[in-house]
Design an enzyme around this catalytic site. Sequence first.
Site, PDB file in Angstrom:
ATOM      1  N   LYS A 116       2.914  -0.185   3.543  1.00 40.69           N
ATOM      2  CA  LYS A 116       4.239   0.439   3.713  1.00 40.69           C
ATOM      3  C   LYS A 116       5.135   0.233   2.500  1.00 40.69           C
ATOM      4  CE  LYS A 116       4.181   1.437   8.528  1.00 40.69           C
ATOM      5  NZ  LYS A 116       4.529   1.100   9.886  1.00 40.69           N
ATOM      6  N   ARG A 175      -2.209  -3.669  12.495  1.00 42.43           N
ATOM      7  CA  ARG A 175      -2.741  -2.302  12.322  1.00 42.43           C
ATOM      8  C   ARG A 175      -2.847  -2.038  10.821  1.00 42.43           C
ATOM      9  NH1 ARG A 175      -0.541   2.627  11.150  1.00 42.43           N
ATOM     10  NH2 ARG A 175      -1.377   4.460  12.227  1.00 42.43           N
TER      11      ARG A 175
HETATM   12  N1  PMM Z   1       3.126   3.266  11.621  1.00 38.12           N
HETATM   13  C1  PMM Z   1       2.556   4.448  11.330  1.00 38.12           C
HETATM   14  C2  PMM Z   1       1.814   5.147  12.294  1.00 38.12           C
HETATM   15  N2  PMM Z   1       1.634   4.625  13.525  1.00 38.12           N
HETATM   16  N3  PMM Z   1       1.994   2.887  15.064  1.00 38.12           N
HETATM   17  C3  PMM Z   1       2.560   1.719  15.367  1.00 38.12           C
HETATM   18  N4  PMM Z   1       2.388   1.185  16.594  1.00 38.12           N
HETATM   19  N5  PMM Z   1       3.320   1.025  14.476  1.00 38.12           N
HETATM   20  C4  PMM Z   1       3.561   1.502  13.219  1.00 38.12           C
HETATM   21  O1  PMM Z   1       4.304   0.853  12.462  1.00 38.12           O
HETATM   22  C5  PMM Z   1       2.961   2.747  12.854  1.00 38.12           C
HETATM   23  C6  PMM Z   1       2.178   3.422  13.829  1.00 38.12           C
HETATM   24  C7  PMM Z   1       2.743   5.045   9.966  1.00 38.12           C
HETATM   25  O2  PMM Z   1       1.763   4.639   9.083  1.00 38.12           O
HETATM   26  P1  PMM Z   1       0.507   5.537   8.601  1.00 38.12           P
HETATM   27  O3  PMM Z   1       0.952   6.963   8.569  1.00 38.12           O
HETATM   28  O4  PMM Z   1       0.196   5.030   7.250  1.00 38.12           O
HETATM   29  O5  PMM Z   1      -0.631   5.307   9.514  1.00 38.12           O
END
Ligand code: PMM
Length: 307
Positions: free
Chosen positions: A225, A265
């Site tokens: 991030k 994650r």
């Molecule tokens: N961030 C992204 C997508 N899904 N889900 C949860 N639970 N928490 C998060 O912080 C989160 C998420 C965005 O990141 P990406 O597009 O790089 O996957």
Amino acid sequence: MSKQSGRGRVAGLPQWDRCAVMGVVNVTPDSFSDGGRWFDTTSAVKHGLALVEEGADLVDVGGESTRPGATRVDEDEELRRVVPVVRGLAAEGVTVSVDTMRASVAEQALAAGAALVNDVSGGLADPAMIPVVADAGAPFVVMHWRGFLEGGNVRGVYADVVAEVLDELHARVDAVLAGGIAPDRVVVDPGLGFSKDAEHDLVLLSHLDRLLGLGHPLLVAASRKRFLGRVLAGPQGAPPPARERDAATAAVSALAAHAGAWAVRVHEVSATADAVRVARAIEGARSTPESTPGADTPGADTAEGTR
Ligand code: PMM
């Protein structure tokens, strides 16, 4: 609350004896760190299986980018992207999470074998979401994001980011419980980078104990991030690209695991899998004080590595 009770167990999912690793498969052309790389079903399933091979305990499949400025994908397209990938991974025995703000996608993904619903709007984007998850008896990730409280992807303004995120998460948890989702199936997530700037993310990460105080297993999603880019860039420099933030991500994973997070994650699994294993070993060493560390052994600096 002790770290172990904070980590907790999520009913309906396997129990891992350490912080779990959730690998990310974004079936999107435009996610900020890996958009377009796994955009067809076959390569997305293959990528999910590779993440499991690297040590992922579960795989989060999403078909909609939430990067700032992204327009919403339409429902049919999201279903087309997500459901076959969920089905393919579940058929291989993978524990699958579906990352969606749409009840219809959650419902069809659960029918295709998903075990967990991860909604970055915390159930706010689609009024049918909570009833669908409650009816299915599925576990649910409640993420904090003011974008859906305030009607757009607003930039958060906070007097006390920890207190406000806690209050707002608390309110969302109350809403999902009132909607019939069982308390032992609720996971909370501070939503790093979602209506938060780098300072907010860092302050939240420095107070994971307070987030654990909500009494639900905690998911931390720091992977690649913006705040990591800012930290790595230093005061004057340019942030490294998202894919050069994996070592920093693994550092956050170790710290989150040590603090008692239920899961992290991440896009790149192997370094984080190592990080959470080491965190678990250190935790284990602390809980067995009677164990005596080995004395220096001649010849120990060989295949096992040097000091
Ligand atoms: N961030 C992204 C997508 N899904 N889900 C949860 N639970 N928490 C998060 O912080 C989160 C998420 C965005 O990141 P990406 O597009 O790089 O996957």
